[in-house]
Design a protein around this motif. Structure first.
Motif, short mmCIF file in Angstrom:
data_model
loop_
_atom_site.label_atom_id
_atom_site.label_comp_id
_atom_site.label_asym_id
_atom_site.label_seq_id
_atom_site.Cartn_x
_atom_site.Cartn_y
_atom_site.Cartn_z
N GLU A 150 0.81 -1.21 0.00
CA GLU A 150 0.00 0.00 0.00
C GLU A 150 0.85 1.27 0.00
O GLU A 150 0.37 2.36 -0.37
CB GLU A 150 -0.94 0.03 1.22
N LEU A 151 2.13 1.17 0.43
CA LEU A 151 3.00 2.34 0.48
C LEU A 151 3.42 2.82 -0.90
O LEU A 151 3.90 3.95 -1.04
CB LEU A 151 4.25 2.04 1.31
N ALA A 152 3.26 1.99 -1.92
CA ALA A 152 3.66 2.38 -3.27
C ALA A 152 2.93 3.65 -3.70
O ALA A 152 3.52 4.57 -4.28
CB ALA A 152 3.40 1.24 -4.26
N ALA A 153 1.63 3.72 -3.41
CA ALA A 153 0.86 4.90 -3.78
C ALA A 153 1.31 6.12 -2.98
O ALA A 153 1.32 7.25 -3.50
CB ALA A 153 -0.63 4.64 -3.54
N VAL A 154 1.71 5.91 -1.72
CA VAL A 154 2.19 7.02 -0.88
C VAL A 154 3.49 7.57 -1.45
O VAL A 154 3.65 8.80 -1.60
CB VAL A 154 2.39 6.55 0.57
N PHE A 155 4.45 6.69 -1.77
CA PHE A 155 5.73 7.14 -2.33
C PHE A 155 5.53 7.81 -3.68
O PHE A 155 6.21 8.80 -4.01
CB PHE A 155 6.69 5.96 -2.47
N GLU A 156 4.59 7.31 -4.47
CA GLU A 156 4.33 7.91 -5.78
C GLU A 156 3.83 9.34 -5.61
O GLU A 156 4.20 10.24 -6.36
CB GLU A 156 3.30 7.08 -6.54
N GLU A 157 2.99 9.56 -4.60
CA GLU A 157 2.48 10.91 -4.34
C GLU A 157 3.59 11.82 -3.82
O GLU A 157 3.71 12.98 -4.26
CB GLU A 157 1.34 10.83 -3.33
N ILE A 158 4.42 11.32 -2.91
CA ILE A 158 5.48 12.14 -2.32
C ILE A 158 6.52 12.56 -3.35
O ILE A 158 6.96 13.71 -3.39
CB ILE A 158 6.15 11.39 -1.15
N PHE A 159 6.92 11.62 -4.22
CA PHE A 159 8.01 11.90 -5.15
C PHE A 159 7.54 12.45 -6.49
O PHE A 159 8.37 12.71 -7.36
CB PHE A 159 8.84 10.63 -5.37
N ALA A 160 6.23 12.61 -6.68
CA ALA A 160 5.73 13.23 -7.91
C ALA A 160 6.14 14.70 -7.94
O ALA A 160 6.29 15.34 -6.90
CB ALA A 160 4.22 13.10 -8.00
N VAL A 161 6.32 15.23 -9.14
CA VAL A 161 6.79 16.62 -9.28
C VAL A 161 5.85 17.59 -8.59
O VAL A 161 6.27 18.50 -7.89
CB VAL A 161 6.92 16.97 -10.78
N ARG A 162 4.55 17.39 -8.75
CA ARG A 162 3.57 18.28 -8.12
C ARG A 162 2.78 17.55 -7.04
O ARG A 162 1.66 17.91 -6.73
CB ARG A 162 2.61 18.83 -9.19
N GLY A 163 3.35 16.51 -6.48
CA GLY A 163 2.66 15.76 -5.44
C GLY A 163 2.87 16.38 -4.08
O GLY A 163 3.24 17.55 -3.94
N GLY A 164 2.65 15.57 -3.04
CA GLY A 164 2.84 16.06 -1.69
C GLY A 164 4.31 16.29 -1.38
O GLY A 164 5.19 15.86 -2.13
N ALA A 165 4.57 16.98 -0.29
CA ALA A 165 5.95 17.28 0.09
C ALA A 165 6.09 17.16 1.60
O ALA A 165 5.13 17.37 2.35
CB ALA A 165 6.34 18.69 -0.35
N LEU A 166 7.29 16.81 2.04
CA LEU A 166 7.60 16.75 3.46
C LEU A 166 8.35 18.02 3.83
O LEU A 166 9.28 18.43 3.14
CB LEU A 166 8.46 15.52 3.78
N ALA A 167 7.96 18.65 4.93
CA ALA A 167 8.59 19.90 5.32
C ALA A 167 8.59 20.02 6.84
O ALA A 167 7.71 19.51 7.52
CB ALA A 167 7.86 21.09 4.70
#
Length: 234
Positions: A150-167
């Motif tokens: 299930e984490l595959a979708a999470v990583f895809e969102e985080i590392f997408a150019v306009r996806g989520g970001a960690l800050a």
């Protein structure tokens, strides 16, 4: 600083995500690196400085302390010279940056790419320096996905150019400084900002508070107390 087969992708990503009037200075030993063509709508201004990134004279004339970040890219193994490891020149470039940091008494935010995890122990890191081991990062991601698909979708969102970001954001964005609040309160405040709080980092180490005798009644047979934890945020 430096060039490898992943560099064009980095340049292309920065061109599509950089703020207006941003500048990217490339310092490479190549006469003409394969940089993707610039589009008219790109806010990024790119300048190429040919030269050896590990040589101090190459950095003369550049105000390195003015950069938001300095990226040191590791060479591809097949591009390394005979008897030379791919990380050798990366380590030399980091040593040059560290020397400039000490000479100017200014902190440089440096992120270096390594191909061998053993090079990490040799890296001359400054206060704001970090090392990314490319193969190790990929292996850790793959291991996480194998154990939890299930984490595959999470990583895809985080590392997408306009996806989520960690800050990392100041606690004052979510709660009043100096006031005690539970982490649940921080989570609720983040949700109101269309964000998700996933943890916190102590700003200043605090001595442990004296343990007070518990006055609450156990909430379960194992004797656990149901009082929520709170802390003072700053």
């Amino acid at each position: 600083m430096g060039w490898n087969r992943r560099a064009p992708l980095i340049v292309d990503t920065l061109r599509r995500t950089a703020r207006p009037d941003s500048t990217l200075d490339l310092i490479t030993g190549l006469a003409a690196p394969g940089v993707p063509q610039r589009t008219d709508s790109s806010p990024l201004r790119l300048t190429h400085h040919p030269g050896d990134p590990s040589a101090p004279e190459t950095l003369t004339g550049l105000d390195l302390s003015a950069y938001d970040c300095v990226l040191v890219l590791g060479a591809d193994q097949q591009a390394a010279k005979d008897g030379e490891r791919a990380d050798d020149r990366t380590l030399l470039a980091m040593l040059t940056l560290r020397s400039l940091e000490e000479e100017t008494s200014r902190v440089l935010p440096v992120v270096a790419e390594m191909g061998d995890h053993r090079s990490r122990t040799l890296a001359p890191l400054g206060p704001a320096g970090d090392v990314v081991v490319a193969g190790e990062l990929t292996a850790l991601l793959m291991a996480q996905i194998v154990h939890t698909p299930e984490l595959a979708a999470v990583f895809e969102e985080i590392f997408a150019v306009r996806g989520g970001a960690l800050a990392l954001r100041p606690a004052a964005h979510y709660v009043r400084p100096g006031r005690e609040a539970s982490f649940a309160t921080v989570v609720a405040a983040a949700i109101r900002n269309d964000e998700h709080a996933i943890g916190y980092r102590p700003h200043v180490p605090r001595p442990p508070a004296p343990t007070a005798p518990s006055t609450c009644a156990p909430a379960s047979p194992n004797g656990a107390c149901g009082t929520p934890r709170t802390r003072s945020w700053s």
